[in-house]
Design an enzyme around this catalytic site. Structure first.
Site, PDB file in Angstrom:
ATOM      1  CG  HIS A 115      -1.786   1.149   1.401  1.00  0.00           C
ATOM      2  ND1 HIS A 115      -3.152   1.041   1.462  1.00  0.00           N
ATOM      3  CD2 HIS A 115      -1.509   2.463   1.537  1.00  0.00           C
ATOM      4  CE1 HIS A 115      -3.663   2.257   1.622  1.00  0.00           C
ATOM      5  NE2 HIS A 115      -2.683   3.132   1.682  1.00  0.00           N
ATOM      6  CD  GLU A 116       2.205   3.330   3.793  1.00  0.00           C
ATOM      7  OE1 GLU A 116       2.612   4.471   3.455  1.00  0.00           O
ATOM      8  OE2 GLU A 116       1.109   3.155   4.332  1.00  0.00           O
TER       9      GLU A 116
HETATM   10 ZN   LIG Z   1      -2.544   5.089   2.096  1.00  0.00          ZN
END
Ligand SMILES: [Zn+2]
Ligand SMILES: [Zn+2]
Length: 114
Positions: free
Chosen positions: A28-29
């Site tokens: 996600h990051e």
């Molecule tokens: Zn995020």
């Protein structure tokens, strides 16, 4: 802006989430990072972000850009406390303690406001 968007996974998160979930959070990051450095839509509401997140199988949860707005990290407002050994895990969002076990002794966890 980019400087504040470091990828940080602390050991307590690893213990409480488990490795799979931490990997998804890292993905996600990386979606944020990947789109950000290319000047693309890197916030949660951006279609490009959603598409990339789905493609790589990243977590829906975000550690560093809550709702894609403010860049200040959320304060810790909850803690999970192991009922067996007393280990505490700080949390920014409310979660269901029944879904997690203590990373140290696998004991049951209770949720407290802090
Ligand atoms: Zn995020
Ligand atoms: Zn414990």
């Amino acid at each position: 802006m980019l400087k504040s968007h470091r990828i940080e996974i602390n050991p307590h998160q690893l213990e409480a989430y488990g490795r799979d979930e931490v990997e998804k959070i890292i993905k996600h990051e990386l979606c944020h990072y990947h789109l950000h450095i290319r000047g693309r839509g890197y916030q949660h509401r951006d279609p490009e972000f959603k598409a990339l997140l789905q493609k790589v199988g990243g977590s829906r949860y975000c550690q560093s850009l809550p709702d894609g707005k403010g860049r200040k990290p959320l304060p810790y407002r909850y803690k999970l406390v192991c009922k067996s050994c007393g280990t505490e895990y700080l949390r920014k969002r409310k979660i269901d303690p029944k879904r997690y076990r203590c990373g140290r002794c696998a004991g049951k966890l209770g949720l407290q406001n802090i």
